[in-house]
Design an enzyme around this catalytic site. Structure first.
Site, mmCIF file in Angstrom:
data_model
loop_
_atom_site.group_PDB
_atom_site.id
_atom_site.type_symbol
_atom_site.label_atom_id
_atom_site.label_comp_id
_atom_site.label_asym_id
_atom_site.label_seq_id
_atom_site.Cartn_x
_atom_site.Cartn_y
_atom_site.Cartn_z
ATOM 1 N N THR A 836 0.814 -1.222 0.000
ATOM 2 C CA THR A 836 0.000 0.000 0.000
ATOM 3 C C THR A 836 0.842 1.263 0.000
ATOM 4 O O THR A 836 0.394 2.303 -0.486
ATOM 5 C CB THR A 836 -0.940 0.012 1.219
ATOM 6 O OG1 THR A 836 -0.164 -0.104 2.415
ATOM 7 C CG2 THR A 836 -1.926 -1.138 1.156
ATOM 8 N N CYS A 837 2.039 1.204 0.585
ATOM 9 C CA CYS A 837 2.873 2.414 0.612
ATOM 10 C C CYS A 837 3.264 2.849 -0.794
ATOM 11 O O CYS A 837 3.318 4.039 -1.099
ATOM 12 C CB CYS A 837 4.126 2.171 1.451
ATOM 13 S SG CYS A 837 3.835 2.355 3.215
ATOM 14 N N SER A 838 3.566 1.879 -1.654
ATOM 15 C CA SER A 838 4.013 2.206 -3.013
ATOM 16 C C SER A 838 2.909 2.039 -4.048
ATOM 17 O O SER A 838 3.165 2.152 -5.244
ATOM 18 C CB SER A 838 5.207 1.317 -3.395
ATOM 19 O OG SER A 838 4.861 -0.063 -3.290
#
Length: 873
Positions: A836-838
């Site tokens: 989810t961060c990237s």
């Protein structure tokens, strides 16, 4: 005093001057003496009262009650500080009653209770009851005393006091509630505090007092006693009288003509329905009652089932007979069908049934008509096995046999049929905890079809629309200043607020599709035919969800780029021990008024608030999970601390002294430098209690610290949301909006959001692949053709931690990345992965589109937890 006083007031005779000075001195001495005694008594009433001087040092029970009576009169009519908000005398009396009652309950266990023992063990309770009985007799024998003004001290000492009398009974009922929550013998407590003679006197007072407010208080007290104990019963004569009044109130519409009479009617309804539910009245007893009462009785019975009550339904046969009349013999329900199906459903499954029904039932149709709904039911699968195709978008329903889903649909439909009949006659303007029937209906708001609540809510909107004229308000906007703003006062929101707020509660009450204001852009030559108006609303919403205003901040998950709901904005946090500035309060109210405008005009607001805000607006319970949904780390440290403390305490229970010593050291090391404070959503630290920065956490106060910490986090935005609520309900009627769920309220204000697939494709990068490959084409086909809107939102949460896309192309801060996932075994059995961060999806090369749909659907539904590397599992 006479010889030493320096007399300088030549315009006042010396004798009058000295008399006034003496009276003033005596008055001050008396006031300080009262407060000194009050503080002494309050000190006695702490948990360690036995270590202090005996209460009897103040005198016998009668003397103490007289002292309390004087002190209560002092607080009510002659207190020194007029801004006191806490009646310390009530707190004091409650403390004394609790202490005495505990001693009395212990005594009753060991010996037979007599008047002498009662007076010795609980002298204050005994004398308060005696005072209540004696003064009640005075009122009953001389009713004119009810109207005596007790503010005069001389009258106060000689005449009975009705306010004090009712206050005593009120305090007794509060003590009863406290002891009931702590699992004491509630029947015994009732007999000690409210013996039969007190109940009879209360009823006599009910007949005597002219005020509807006082009558309502007495009936409410009876209701509390019935709710507290199934064994408490009113005398037959009292019950028969109340029953006849209750029936008269139901059929006589004149009781709805004034607020006092409506409250009077509501308190009777709450009493009688509570009594009926406790005593399980037979169906035959309903035959002489109105059709409204029968429909109400069936509705309450169905609510019992929907709220998972296990005991048999008292009106079950009446309900099942009615189901035959409505659905016909072929589709009629039986008790066995309902009970068997009931075992498959919890709240989540019911919410999915409701979503399925709401998606099918359109507001433009006569949806609750028998003909339409019978056709709808007959079209449903009725096999004894699950149907994963029909209910593919509803994960809970996929595993339930179709026949039981059909049964539940019929059950919920019938519930809405009966509810629709009684809704217009129920007063939904009351707050939670006041109306028995209203509270029960609100408890199952998630099972009320949207068409049911929207129809009656729309009627109330039409009745409260502004009919004073159709002229629009001309609002000037300097959009150049707003675009270059460095100050909140220059924003579009603030410009609108300054020009609209003072009269928004009237001007915003327009009908659907009406334009509320005309937007005049300074320096531009636009003619507002709707475009500038809609644009100004869009710009106002953009200001709300930004750092340009001090009203809202990005939630902690968004600021740390962690967890879910990273695109949600929460109310700004203000110090809990300080008031919020008046201008900020009014701006929050204006936000609520804009919400009301959106509901009325259908010009939806493009705002992104978390579900906890919508819950609090309609008084739905906010949970710890709601807080964690916007601040994943909010309780992580606290939960870890609790787990460590449990381990330490488990070891400390051993008999080994060395182990205990080591455990105490471990506890101290865990609690090092932690005090009674909390870090807010903005990162600021506040005291949980006065002086909390200097109070260390110990084994004795750790549970209290945890309770206060969680309480603060759940209520962190309470004041701000209360102001938004005030603004909202100044534009739309409150009553039937409280039947909406939080998600329905959000949709009513913001519209149905959708995932723009084409926009997402424009902002997608591919690694080790390109857009023309079969794997990528299958993916976009599944997302656009096979996924419902709900599944698309779940997918976006799975890959990005948020449920919405940016509203404009230029707002994309990062592109979506699809990369190939290498698998060692059968590729069709592998699940996709996401980071989810990237904003990255690792996608296996599934062999067919159908398999890709199943694997993705399973992953986004059941694998949405986030581990330490921020990957969706």
């Amino acid at each position: 005093m006479t010889t030493k006083s320096h007399y300088v007031h030549r315009q006042i005779p010396r004798k009058i001057y000295m008399h006034s000075r003496t009276v003033c001195a005596y008055g001050l001495i008396a006031s300080y003496a009262r407060y000194t005694i009050l503080n002494m008594l309050k000190g006695w009433c702490n948990d360690d009262h036995s270590r202090l001087f005996p209460l009897s040092k103040f005198g016998d029970g009668n003397s103490i009650v007289n002292l309390l009576r004087w002190m209560d009169h002092h607080h009510t009519h002659a207190r020194m500080f007029i801004d006191e908000t806490i009646n310390r005398m009530e707190v004091l009396i409650m403390s004394i009653i609790k202490v005495e009652l505990k001693d009395l309950l212990i005594c009753v266990v060991n010996e037979k209770l007599t008047v002498e023992i009662f007076n010795r063990k609980a002298p204050v309770i005994f004398q308060l009851q005696k005072l209540a009985v004696e003064e009640s007799i005075h009122f009953l024998s001389e009713p004119s005393l009810i109207d005596v003004n007790n503010n005069n001290e001389q009258i106060f000492t000689k005449q009975p006091n009705l306010d004090l009398l009712l206050k005593i009974f009120h305090l007794f009922s509060n003590v009863l509630k406290d002891f009931t929550m702590k699992n004491y013998d509630v029947d015994l407590v009732i007999r000690l505090l409210f013996p039969g003679v007190v109940i009879k006197i209360l009823f006599d007072l009910f007949l005597l007092v002219p005020s509807h407010r006082l009558k309502t208080f007495i009936i409410g007290l009876f209701t509390k006693l019935i709710q507290a104990s199934e064994n408490f019963k009113l005398h037959d004569d009292i019950h028969n009288f109340i029953l006849h009044i209750f029936i008269e109130l139901l059929v006589n519409q004149t009781y709805l003509d004034s607020l006092a009479l409506k409250n009077f009617r509501r308190c009777f309804m709450q009493l009688e329905l509570t009594r009926m539910e406790r005593q399980k009245q037979l169906v035959s007893s309903l035959n002489e009652w109105s059709s409204f009462l029968k429909d109400l009785a069936i509705t309450l019975d169905l609510i019992n089932i929907l709220t998972n009550k296990i005991e048999p339904c008292q009106w079950s046969e009446l309900f099942f007979n009615e189901s035959k009349e409505i659905l016909g013999e072929k589709l009629a329900l039986t008790k066995e069908m309902v009970e068997t199906a009931h075992g498959y459903f919890n709240r989540t499954a019911d919410e999915q049934v409701m979503k399925f029904m709401n998606e099918t039932i359109k507001l433009t149709e006569n949806s609750l008509s028998c003909e339409f709904f019978i056709n709808f039911i007959e079209a449903l699968p009725a096999e004894s096995i699950p149907d994963s195709t029909k209910y593919a978008s509803f994960t809970c329903l996929c595993n339930i046999p179709s026949v039981y889903i059909q049964t539940r649909v019929k059950f919920i439909y019938l519930f809405n049929v009966f509810l629709e009949k009684i809704l217009p006659k129920i007063d939904f303007t009351v707050s939670s905890g006041i109306g028995f029937v209203v509270d029960r209906i609100r408890s199952v708001r998630h099972c009320i079809l949207f068409v049911t609540k929207f129809e009656i809510f729309s009627t109330s909107l039409a009745e409260t629309a502004d009919s004073s004229g159709t002229s629009e308000v001309n609002i000037k906007f300097d959009i150049v200043k707003a675009s270059l703003t460095e100050h909140p006062e220059d924003t579009m929101f603030y410009q609108a607020y300054k020009q609209l707020y003072c009269d928004a509660s009237r001007t915003f009450r327009r009908s659907a599709d009406e334009q509320v204001w005309t937007a005049n852009y300074v320096g531009m030559f636009s003619n507002d035919q709707g475009g500038p108006y809609r644009d100004s609303v869009t710009r106002i919403c953009a200001d709300l969800c930004s750092t340009r205003l001090p009203l809202f901040i990005l939630c902690p998950n968004g600021r740390t780029n962690d967890g879910l709901n990273r695109d949600r904005w929460i109310p700004n946090v203000f110090p809990p021990n300080r008031s919020i500035p008046v201008d900020i309060k009014n701006q929050y109210r204006f936000v609520g008024q804009l919400m009301g405008m959106a509901i009325r005009t259908k010009l939806y607001l493009d705002v992104r608030f978390p579900i906890l805000l919508w819950k609090q607006l309609i008084h739905e319970e906010v949970t710890i999970e709601d807080i964690e949904a916007i601040d994943i780390s909010s309780f992580a440290i606290l939960n870890e601390m609790e787990e460590n403390i449990r381990k330490v305490k488990g070891l400390s229970e051993r008999d080994d002294d060395d182990v205990k010593s080591n455990c105490n050291c471990s506890f101290s090391s865990v609690m090092t430098e932690i005090t009674f404070d909390v870090v807010s959503s903005t990162g600021q630290t506040y005291e949980l209690i006065p002086g909390g920065f200097h109070i260390p956490i110990t084994a004795a106060n750790f549970e209290d610290y945890c309770m206060r910490y969680r309480q603060y986090r759940i209520n962190e935005f309470y004041r701000q949301i209360e102001f938004i609520r005030q603004g909202l309900f100044s534009v739309v009627p409150r009553a039937y909006l409280t039947l909406f769920t939080a998600y329905e309220l959000e949709e009513t204000v913001c519209g149905k959001g959708f995932i723009d697939i084409q926009m997402l494709k424009r902002h997608t990068d591919y690694r080790k692949d390109d857009e023309s490959s079969p794997r990528i084409q299958r993916f976009w086909s599944v997302l656009s053709e096979m996924f419902s809107e709900e599944l698309r939102k779940l997918f976006l949460i799975f890959v990005w931690g948020r449920s919405t896309l940016p509203y404009r192309d230029e707002d994309f801060s990062t592109n979506f990345v699809i990369t190939h996932l290498e698998t060692s075994g059968n590729v069709d059995e592998a699940l996709p992965r996401s980071y989810t961060c990237s904003f990255t999806l690792q996608l296996p090369a599934y062999s067919t589109k159908e398999i890709m749909y199943e694997r993705l659907n399973y992953a986004i539904t059941y694998c949405s937890s986030i581990d330490t590397d921020r990957r969706m599992n």
